[in-house]
Design a protein around this motif. Structure first.
Motif, short mmCIF file in Angstrom:
data_model
loop_
_atom_site.label_atom_id
_atom_site.label_comp_id
_atom_site.label_asym_id
_atom_site.label_seq_id
_atom_site.Cartn_x
_atom_site.Cartn_y
_atom_site.Cartn_z
N GLY A 168 0.76 -1.30 -0.01
CA GLY A 168 -0.02 0.10 0.12
C GLY A 168 0.82 1.22 -0.06
O GLY A 168 0.47 2.37 -0.33
N GLY A 169 2.12 1.06 0.54
CA GLY A 169 2.70 2.27 0.35
C GLY A 169 2.80 3.36 1.52
O GLY A 169 2.22 2.89 2.64
N ALA A 170 2.86 4.51 1.19
CA ALA A 170 2.86 5.44 2.40
C ALA A 170 1.59 5.87 2.92
O ALA A 170 1.25 5.85 4.02
CB ALA A 170 3.56 6.87 2.21
N PRO A 171 0.55 5.90 2.15
CA PRO A 171 -0.87 6.11 2.77
C PRO A 171 -1.34 5.00 3.56
O PRO A 171 -1.70 5.20 4.50
CB PRO A 171 -1.75 6.19 1.61
CG PRO A 171 -0.94 6.50 0.43
CD PRO A 171 0.67 5.85 0.62
N MET A 172 -0.84 3.61 3.36
CA MET A 172 -1.13 2.66 4.13
C MET A 172 -0.41 2.51 5.54
O MET A 172 -1.07 2.29 6.49
CB MET A 172 -0.94 1.16 3.45
CG MET A 172 -1.31 0.01 3.98
SD MET A 172 -3.04 -0.07 3.64
CE MET A 172 -3.64 -1.58 4.25
N ARG A 173 0.70 2.88 5.37
CA ARG A 173 1.58 3.10 6.58
C ARG A 173 0.91 4.19 7.58
O ARG A 173 0.59 3.96 8.91
CB ARG A 173 2.91 3.26 6.34
CG ARG A 173 3.94 3.49 7.57
CD ARG A 173 5.41 3.35 7.29
NE ARG A 173 5.67 2.05 6.55
CZ ARG A 173 6.76 1.96 5.81
NH1 ARG A 173 7.59 2.94 5.68
NH2 ARG A 173 6.95 0.72 5.01
N ILE A 174 0.56 5.32 7.10
CA ILE A 174 0.02 6.50 7.87
C ILE A 174 -1.36 6.05 8.43
O ILE A 174 -1.42 6.27 9.77
CB ILE A 174 0.10 7.55 7.01
CG1 ILE A 174 1.21 8.35 6.65
CG2 ILE A 174 -1.03 8.81 7.76
CD1 ILE A 174 1.24 9.24 5.61
N GLY A 175 -2.12 5.05 7.50
CA GLY A 175 -3.16 4.66 8.30
C GLY A 175 -3.30 3.87 9.39
O GLY A 175 -3.94 4.00 10.42
N TRP A 176 -2.17 3.04 9.39
CA TRP A 176 -1.87 2.07 10.47
C TRP A 176 -1.35 2.67 11.63
O TRP A 176 -1.76 2.72 12.71
CB TRP A 176 -0.83 0.98 10.18
CG TRP A 176 -1.31 -0.26 9.04
CD1 TRP A 176 -1.14 -0.29 7.99
CD2 TRP A 176 -2.41 -1.21 9.81
NE1 TRP A 176 -2.12 -1.73 7.58
CE2 TRP A 176 -2.63 -1.90 8.74
CE3 TRP A 176 -2.92 -1.47 10.87
CZ2 TRP A 176 -3.53 -3.03 8.77
CZ3 TRP A 176 -3.79 -2.46 11.08
CH2 TRP A 176 -4.13 -3.42 10.05
N CYS A 233 -2.10 5.76 12.51
CA CYS A 233 -3.60 6.62 12.87
C CYS A 233 -4.04 5.52 13.73
O CYS A 233 -4.76 5.99 14.91
CB CYS A 233 -4.31 7.02 11.78
SG CYS A 233 -3.17 8.72 10.95
N LEU A 234 -4.54 4.40 13.16
CA LEU A 234 -5.33 3.32 14.00
C LEU A 234 -4.68 2.97 15.22
O LEU A 234 -5.40 3.00 16.34
CB LEU A 234 -5.09 2.12 12.96
CG LEU A 234 -6.18 1.11 13.56
CD1 LEU A 234 -7.47 1.49 13.83
CD2 LEU A 234 -6.14 -0.30 12.71
N ALA A 235 -3.26 2.70 15.23
CA ALA A 235 -2.60 2.54 16.34
C ALA A 235 -2.68 3.71 17.40
O ALA A 235 -2.85 3.49 18.85
CB ALA A 235 -1.25 2.22 16.26
N ALA A 236 -2.60 5.05 17.05
CA ALA A 236 -2.56 6.01 17.92
C ALA A 236 -4.14 6.30 18.68
O ALA A 236 -4.05 6.28 19.67
CB ALA A 236 -2.31 7.39 17.41
N VAL A 237 -5.24 6.01 17.64
CA VAL A 237 -6.42 5.97 18.35
C VAL A 237 -6.71 4.89 19.20
O VAL A 237 -7.29 5.12 20.25
CB VAL A 237 -7.39 6.08 17.03
CG1 VAL A 237 -8.88 5.77 17.42
CG2 VAL A 237 -7.39 7.34 16.30
N SER A 238 -6.34 3.68 18.88
CA SER A 238 -6.41 2.62 19.87
C SER A 238 -5.61 2.84 21.01
O SER A 238 -6.21 2.44 22.21
CB SER A 238 -5.77 1.21 18.95
OG SER A 238 -6.67 1.08 18.01
#
Length: 55
Positions: free
Chosen positions: A3-11, A13-18
């Motif tokens: 997925g590249g950079a957008p996928m990494r940023i999404g993960w 963000c998900l980790a930070a919210v969790s």
């Protein structure tokens, strides 16, 4: 299928919210909300369903 950079940023963000939700849950478990504390005054008993536990 990278997925590249957008996928990494999404993960990230998900980790930070969790982590934030988990931290909030820990704080609520350690320090209960103000309305649920049991009073030591003998004049009133807690409402049904909110009985104080000894100790």
């Amino acid at each position: 299928m990278n997925g590249g950079a957008p996928m990494r940023i999404g993960w990230i963000c998900l980790a930070a919210v969790s982590a934030g939700i988990l931290g909030f849950g820990i704080v609520v478990a350690v320090v209960p909300p103000a309305g649920t504390r049991c009073s030591t005054a003998p004049t009133r008993s807690p409402p049904p369903g909110l009985a104080c536990s000894a100790g």
